[in-house]
Design a protein around this motif. Sequence first.
Motif, mmCIF file in Angstrom:
data_model
loop_
_atom_site.group_PDB
_atom_site.id
_atom_site.type_symbol
_atom_site.label_atom_id
_atom_site.label_comp_id
_atom_site.label_asym_id
_atom_site.label_seq_id
_atom_site.Cartn_x
_atom_site.Cartn_y
_atom_site.Cartn_z
ATOM 1 N N LEU A 15 1.238 -1.029 -0.045
ATOM 2 C CA LEU A 15 0.065 -0.014 0.119
ATOM 3 C C LEU A 15 0.814 1.332 0.153
ATOM 4 O O LEU A 15 2.335 1.526 0.818
ATOM 5 C CB LEU A 15 -1.061 -0.127 1.074
ATOM 6 N N GLY A 16 0.346 2.087 -1.244
ATOM 7 C CA GLY A 16 1.110 3.276 -0.985
ATOM 8 C C GLY A 16 2.778 2.760 -1.162
ATOM 9 O O GLY A 16 2.976 2.080 -2.701
ATOM 10 N N LEU A 17 3.581 3.175 -0.523
ATOM 11 C CA LEU A 17 5.378 3.216 -1.150
ATOM 12 C C LEU A 17 5.901 1.513 -0.983
ATOM 13 O O LEU A 17 6.295 1.494 0.444
ATOM 14 C CB LEU A 17 5.921 4.134 -0.211
ATOM 15 N N THR A 111 8.299 4.486 -16.546
ATOM 16 C CA THR A 111 7.463 4.368 -14.272
ATOM 17 C C THR A 111 6.855 3.435 -14.655
ATOM 18 O O THR A 111 6.406 2.941 -13.550
ATOM 19 C CB THR A 111 6.242 5.836 -14.818
ATOM 20 N N ALA A 112 7.113 2.417 -15.512
ATOM 21 C CA ALA A 112 6.384 1.140 -15.598
ATOM 22 C C ALA A 112 7.495 -0.901 -15.776
ATOM 23 O O ALA A 112 6.210 -1.156 -15.501
ATOM 24 C CB ALA A 112 5.134 0.816 -16.651
ATOM 25 N N THR A 113 8.082 0.551 -16.002
ATOM 26 C CA THR A 113 9.240 -0.727 -15.935
ATOM 27 C C THR A 113 10.381 -1.351 -14.464
ATOM 28 O O THR A 113 9.695 -0.947 -13.666
ATOM 29 C CB THR A 113 10.816 -0.799 -16.881
ATOM 30 N N ALA A 114 10.240 -3.009 -14.925
ATOM 31 C CA ALA A 114 10.462 -4.191 -13.597
ATOM 32 C C ALA A 114 11.134 -3.281 -12.878
ATOM 33 O O ALA A 114 12.018 -3.019 -11.424
ATOM 34 C CB ALA A 114 10.338 -5.216 -14.347
ATOM 35 N N ASN A 115 12.522 -3.318 -13.478
ATOM 36 C CA ASN A 115 13.909 -2.902 -12.606
ATOM 37 C C ASN A 115 13.886 -1.395 -11.797
ATOM 38 O O ASN A 115 14.259 -1.480 -10.803
ATOM 39 C CB ASN A 115 15.225 -2.418 -13.578
ATOM 40 N N ASN A 116 13.102 -0.202 -11.801
ATOM 41 C CA ASN A 116 13.492 0.450 -11.128
ATOM 42 C C ASN A 116 12.445 0.292 -10.769
ATOM 43 O O ASN A 116 11.994 1.102 -9.465
ATOM 44 C CB ASN A 116 13.290 2.555 -12.069
ATOM 45 N N ARG A 117 10.992 -0.488 -10.861
ATOM 46 C CA ARG A 117 10.088 -0.381 -9.890
ATOM 47 C C ARG A 117 10.336 -1.852 -8.739
ATOM 48 O O ARG A 117 10.082 -1.102 -8.049
ATOM 49 C CB ARG A 117 9.121 -0.900 -10.248
ATOM 50 N N TYR A 118 11.230 -2.317 -8.770
ATOM 51 C CA TYR A 118 11.315 -3.602 -7.832
ATOM 52 C C TYR A 118 12.587 -2.636 -7.022
ATOM 53 O O TYR A 118 12.584 -3.027 -5.624
ATOM 54 C CB TYR A 118 11.430 -4.868 -8.793
ATOM 55 N N VAL A 525 4.829 3.803 -11.428
ATOM 56 C CA VAL A 525 3.187 4.345 -11.683
ATOM 57 C C VAL A 525 2.427 3.405 -10.583
ATOM 58 O O VAL A 525 1.735 4.782 -10.221
ATOM 59 C CB VAL A 525 3.274 4.219 -13.177
ATOM 60 N N ASN A 526 2.490 2.598 -9.736
ATOM 61 C CA ASN A 526 1.800 2.381 -8.708
ATOM 62 C C ASN A 526 1.854 2.897 -7.511
ATOM 63 O O ASN A 526 1.024 3.028 -7.301
ATOM 64 C CB ASN A 526 2.115 0.846 -8.215
ATOM 65 N N ASP A 527 2.811 3.336 -7.315
ATOM 66 C CA ASP A 527 3.357 4.475 -6.238
ATOM 67 C C ASP A 527 2.385 5.786 -6.622
ATOM 68 O O ASP A 527 1.707 6.597 -6.062
ATOM 69 C CB ASP A 527 4.351 4.351 -5.562
ATOM 70 N N ILE A 528 2.614 6.136 -7.632
ATOM 71 C CA ILE A 528 2.241 7.903 -8.432
ATOM 72 C C ILE A 528 0.817 7.413 -8.180
ATOM 73 O O ILE A 528 -0.711 8.188 -7.375
ATOM 74 C CB ILE A 528 2.435 7.697 -9.503
ATOM 75 N N VAL A 529 0.012 6.393 -8.811
ATOM 76 C CA VAL A 529 -1.476 5.862 -8.403
ATOM 77 C C VAL A 529 -1.648 5.988 -7.022
ATOM 78 O O VAL A 529 -3.084 6.288 -6.680
ATOM 79 C CB VAL A 529 -1.766 5.451 -9.473
ATOM 80 N N ASN A 531 -0.274 6.716 -4.386
ATOM 81 C CA ASN A 531 0.005 7.916 -3.354
ATOM 82 C C ASN A 531 -0.637 9.265 -4.014
ATOM 83 O O ASN A 531 0.387 9.532 -4.750
ATOM 84 C CB ASN A 531 1.556 7.938 -2.973
ATOM 85 N N PRO A 532 -1.181 9.916 -3.312
ATOM 86 C CA PRO A 532 -1.833 11.076 -3.626
ATOM 87 C C PRO A 532 -0.624 12.584 -3.162
ATOM 88 O O PRO A 532 -0.750 13.524 -4.278
ATOM 89 C CB PRO A 532 -2.340 11.665 -2.968
ATOM 90 N N THR A 533 -0.099 12.499 -2.574
ATOM 91 C CA THR A 533 1.066 12.773 -1.749
ATOM 92 C C THR A 533 1.819 12.981 -3.301
ATOM 93 O O THR A 533 2.391 13.963 -3.870
ATOM 94 C CB THR A 533 1.791 12.781 -0.752
ATOM 95 N N LEU A 534 2.695 11.153 -3.517
ATOM 96 C CA LEU A 534 3.617 11.586 -4.743
ATOM 97 C C LEU A 534 3.513 12.035 -5.655
ATOM 98 O O LEU A 534 4.122 12.196 -6.467
ATOM 99 C CB LEU A 534 4.152 10.124 -3.973
ATOM 100 N N ALA A 535 1.826 11.805 -6.056
ATOM 101 C CA ALA A 535 1.347 12.011 -7.162
ATOM 102 C C ALA A 535 1.810 13.403 -7.993
ATOM 103 O O ALA A 535 2.116 13.784 -9.044
ATOM 104 C CB ALA A 535 0.308 12.006 -6.988
#
Length: 542
Positions: A15-17, A111-118, A525-529, A531-535
């Motif tokens: 959830l969130g980050l 914003t959706a690629t795996a390496n930076n996301r994980y 993008v998961n956390d942008i969606v 988490n309204p603060t990080l958006a």
Amino acid sequence: MLKNKKHKYIAKITLGLAIVILPFFTSCEDSVVDLMPVANLSDMTAYETPERCDLAVVGAYDAAQQGRYGDSYSRGYPFGAASIIQGEMRGEDMNLTAEFFALTYRATYSTATANNRYMWETSFECINRVNTVLKGIDYALSIGVLEESRANQYKGELYFLRALTYHNLLIHFALPYNVTGNNNYGLPLYLTAINTPEEVAAALTIGRSTVEETYTQILTDLNQAETLLPETISSLGGASFPITRAGKGASIALKTRVFLHKRDWASVEAEAKKLTSGATQAPFKSEIGGYALEVDPATPFWSYQNNSESIFSIENNSADNASVNGAMASMMSARTGGRAICTASPTVYNSKYWKADDKRRKLLFYRESDKYYFNDKYQNPTTNEEYAPIIRYAEVLLNYSEAALRAGHKDIALNLLNAVRNRSLADPASQQYKAAEFSTTKAFVDAILWERRIEFQGEGRRWEDIHRLAVDDMSPSGGIPAKLEYNNMKGLGVFVVGAPIQDAWFGSALFIPYTDKRFIWPIPVNDIVRNPTLAGQQNAGW
């Protein structure tokens, strides 16, 4: 130190980050301690015996080794392997034979690629695990389960892991310390456990701190760690962990790196002096932890479990590692069982700074079929049992050398540089650097930076230097360097000491200036969606 995968924490609800909601253990018949079933564990029940407290701290290291990647724990994010491989693939000193890391290598991530996301998500999982265990250790101390000395050790280890994780996030998701722009965004600072709906709601209001504020928190954690930690970590049963758990020396060593990124030369020198016993010439040795350079530069890798040079490493064993799809040996090795995806590169091999008879060349493996060299620091591709080197004594000495030079202390800078380089030379007396060889300070800095590229190839340090040197006054990286294309060189015998790099060897991975949005990774993008603060605080251009 690591347990079987059955012992990993479960229920990493994101959830969130990528916040870890329930930090508890699975039970299993082969547990080393008697653990209650997960459903019956309250937050603090996990800390009501010394054995559970110790296992909780081991769990924090486990989170640093690898968190959830998709539906598994098998890619070594953040520190089991990924920080090293991504650190190399973002640089130019290792090439790529397949498309496996192409998005990183060619900077075509999104914003959706795996390496930076994980890297983002597992890092914040680790941070929340640390915060949760810190809360539990304080509870255990308050009810008399732990003695103060043992609780202090645990807290020191946890502060170290939090600092390490935040700094790794900074070099990928924020601009360098001395570069303005991007609203000066650093990272959201989560310093307390987030395990209830109320805590999650509060965390979602926390925005990004500045780069300066993030560095301040990192150094606060490391200073606390240094104060609390003994020189060597031991378990409740008395087993010693001089490499795979962080002692006092690890916190000091990491401070030399962090201050180097801040360009605080005096502080790098001050911290490094603690680990060199005030010596001004070789041999350099630390009274804290007994750290020293090994005579053979291969020893920290081929004897990774027992050597004097490895200050802190992350353990991977045959049962718990980054797997065939992530382990360093699987990705880099051309030995039997290795996939040979991340190779050595002529950019370093051919360099005039790397002498042909340098002993570190035996850390390369030649494959005749494609006339190419491969990094050979990790030699167990069939088992993937390996330690991920996070910081070595050689880095402390080179951090010290660079800072001393930039502060105007050229004599000790030269002695430190030669200490690292000389152990690999065939004839140090005649081949070592002399002060007269450097007509300018820039030439001297360049020699130190090249020494870092040679010494740390395959250890993930390259991106760190590219990032911190973006706008350096003497040797700027300028951004992400252009990279050679393996398929343009395969079979041509391009590895020749002193031979120039040919334009025809380059491919589609062109130079990208630090002003380009791709110089730093976007928040996923998961956390942008979620988490309204990080958006409203995404990195510029993304």
